[in-house]
Design an enzyme around this catalytic site. Structure first.
Site, mmCIF file in Angstrom:
data_model
loop_
_atom_site.group_PDB
_atom_site.id
_atom_site.type_symbol
_atom_site.label_atom_id
_atom_site.label_comp_id
_atom_site.label_asym_id
_atom_site.label_seq_id
_atom_site.Cartn_x
_atom_site.Cartn_y
_atom_site.Cartn_z
ATOM 1 N N GLU A 31 0.857 -1.191 0.000
ATOM 2 C CA GLU A 31 0.000 0.000 0.000
ATOM 3 C C GLU A 31 0.888 1.234 0.000
ATOM 4 O O GLU A 31 1.824 1.342 0.788
ATOM 5 C CB GLU A 31 -0.925 0.039 1.213
ATOM 6 C CG GLU A 31 -1.796 1.292 1.227
ATOM 7 C CD GLU A 31 -2.713 1.404 2.427
ATOM 8 O OE1 GLU A 31 -3.435 2.417 2.531
ATOM 9 O OE2 GLU A 31 -2.714 0.488 3.271
ATOM 10 N N ASN A 61 -4.615 5.009 -2.340
ATOM 11 C CA ASN A 61 -5.883 5.517 -1.804
ATOM 12 C C ASN A 61 -6.455 6.619 -2.692
ATOM 13 O O ASN A 61 -5.729 7.516 -3.140
ATOM 14 C CB ASN A 61 -5.669 6.070 -0.396
ATOM 15 C CG ASN A 61 -5.415 4.984 0.620
ATOM 16 O OD1 ASN A 61 -6.335 4.309 1.064
ATOM 17 N ND2 ASN A 61 -4.160 4.797 0.987
ATOM 18 N N GLU A 85 -7.756 2.018 -3.663
ATOM 19 C CA GLU A 85 -8.476 1.851 -2.395
ATOM 20 C C GLU A 85 -9.396 3.044 -2.194
ATOM 21 O O GLU A 85 -8.944 4.187 -2.120
ATOM 22 C CB GLU A 85 -7.500 1.726 -1.229
ATOM 23 C CG GLU A 85 -6.622 0.491 -1.294
ATOM 24 C CD GLU A 85 -5.841 0.283 0.000
ATOM 25 O OE1 GLU A 85 -6.097 1.012 0.973
ATOM 26 O OE2 GLU A 85 -4.983 -0.615 0.019
ATOM 27 N N ASP A 91 -11.552 0.556 1.497
ATOM 28 C CA ASP A 91 -10.628 0.773 2.610
ATOM 29 C C ASP A 91 -11.421 1.064 3.883
ATOM 30 O O ASP A 91 -12.529 1.599 3.828
ATOM 31 C CB ASP A 91 -9.706 1.946 2.288
ATOM 32 C CG ASP A 91 -8.501 2.017 3.201
ATOM 33 O OD1 ASP A 91 -8.185 0.988 3.839
ATOM 34 O OD2 ASP A 91 -7.875 3.083 3.284
ATOM 35 N N GLU A 99 -5.656 -4.646 8.129
ATOM 36 C CA GLU A 99 -4.674 -3.597 8.389
ATOM 37 C C GLU A 99 -4.340 -3.532 9.876
ATOM 38 O O GLU A 99 -5.110 -3.973 10.725
ATOM 39 C CB GLU A 99 -5.218 -2.239 7.949
ATOM 40 C CG GLU A 99 -5.501 -2.123 6.470
ATOM 41 C CD GLU A 99 -6.023 -0.751 6.104
ATOM 42 O OE1 GLU A 99 -5.305 -0.035 5.396
ATOM 43 O OE2 GLU A 99 -7.137 -0.386 6.532
#
Length: 397
Positions: free
Chosen positions: A175, A233, A265, A295, A352
């Site tokens: 990520e 993201n 995400e 997410d 996560e």
């Protein structure tokens, strides 16, 4: 053993108040007593904040919930031990409320409590509550010129946190997380610059920058023989922009990266004003092989509806559920239900914020596909990732 200078007890039932008073005498030099929240606030105003306090919730005057709200307004609020005969779900909600407002709840006990329970909790009360996150120290907040300069000089760049396959232990993806490599202040986290980016209307520019830099790095890894997908993201508002998908396709073509190595995400911080437009953009991205992930699942807007209606390929379990699932059955049930639902929908899952071996083991037993967190690695630079992967391969082999 912790010795307190001043301890404040808030309890409206006189027998319980006197019992706590006698119990706490050996543990504090000065024990103050109040029979509701209003009386306690007057004491604090007159005598200052105590080192710690014990608070009931259901009181005939100002109740404990209202008192905690007032306490949160004081920057010097002390640790709080909650005692209550309320149901476990109510106590849980109050703890969450107080924590979100900045009050440190050291523990929460259901009445009736034993002498041993209360004694152990009091002896373990910290004199200084931990700060939940850094406040930036002496680093001044950035203005628009500083932010624009940081973007133009590529001081803000993606760092990459590995995602590990549960079954093989190998690197399965990364990520991208923005970091500011400040020439004077070192590496700064997004907590320092994201809000100013929004304030100065530079957040879209930052997003485009991190997306392109991540694609470039992913292409470089591929040239070095390391095929590792990168997740970036984006905000749901990006999916409402009719030109967004074309911009992503152009970036992939420019740098020669296959679409299947990119995952976008979607941060669940906004609602969806135009679901048809969101679905249109999502479908176009997926047709080009680009993966879509939800997410922070369960913490934002319309997560379940989005999961069912959109062509989502990945679901990310938020770190708050992972952090609390070992001790709290409610969080554990939420994780279990989310993973089961994703499995039935044939959606890949990532947890996560994995910080311990026990968390990793529980998630494996629940059927999570991949894990991400400090237990494996923090976010690291692009070049360091190659070395980290080599060490990881040697370890799992």
């Amino acid at each position: 053993m912790t010795t307190l200078n001043n301890l404040l007890i808030i309890e409206d039932e006189l027998f319980q108040l006197n019992w706590l008073h006698e119990l706490c005498k050996p543990l504090a030099k000065n024990v103050l007593l109040a029979q509701d929240g209003a009386e306690a606030l007057k004491m604090i105003a007159a005598q200052g904040m105590p080192d710690a306090l014990i608070c009931d919730l259901n009181m005939s005057g100002m109740d404990g919930v209202t008192f905690l709200r007032h306490l949160a307004n004081d920057d010097d609020a002390c640790p709080v031990l909650l005692l209550s005969a309320a149901s476990a779900d109510i106590i849980h909600s109050v703890v969450e409320m107080a924590t979100l407002q900045g009050v440190f709840i050291s523990d929460a006990l259901s009445k009736p409590v034993s002498r041993q329970q209360i004694s152990e909790c009091l002896q373990q009360l910290p004199l200084v509550p931990p700060c939940p996150m850094p406040r930036g120290g002496t680093v001044p907040p950035p203005d628009r010129q500083m932010l624009e300069q940081a973007l133009s000089q590529q001081q803000i760049r993606p760092y990459f946190q590995p995602q590990i396959c549960v079954e093989t232990g190998r690197l399965i993806g990364v990520e991208a997380l923005a970091r500011w490599e400040h020439p004077q202040h070192g590496i700064l986290s997004p907590a320092y610059f994201i809000d100013p980016m929004y304030q100065h209307a530079l957040i879209d520019q930052l997003g485009e920058h991190i997306l392109e830099q991540s694609i470039i790095r992913c292409r470089q890894w591929l040239d070095q023989g390391v095929e590792v997908p990168v997740s970036v993201n984006i905000a749901p508002s990006e999916l409402l922009d009719v030109c967004f998908a074309d911009r992503v396709f152009a970036l992939l073509d420019r740098h020669g990266l296959p679409g299947h190595l990119l995952c976008l995400e979607i941060t669940e911080t906004e609602g969806y004003d135009d679901l048809s437009r969101l679905l249109e953009t999502s479908a176009r991205l997926r047709l080009h092989g680009i993966k879509l992930a939800i997410d922070d699942f369960g913490t934002g807007h319309s997560s379940l509806l989005h999961l069912v209606q959109s062509p989502v390929s990945e679901l990310k379990i938020d770190r708050i559920f992972v952090a609390n699932m070992l001790e709290d059955s409610r969080y554990r049930s939420a994780v279990h239900a989310s993973l089961a639902m994703a499995r039935h929908l044939r959606i890949h899952t990532v947890a996560e914020g994995v910080e311990t071996q026990a968390q990793a083991q529980m998630l494996k037993e629940m059927g999570c596909d991949s894990l991400q967190g400090f237990y494996f690695s923090p976010a690291i630079g692009a070049n360091e990732l190659i070395r980290w992967n080599q060490q990881r391969l040697a370890l799992v082999q």
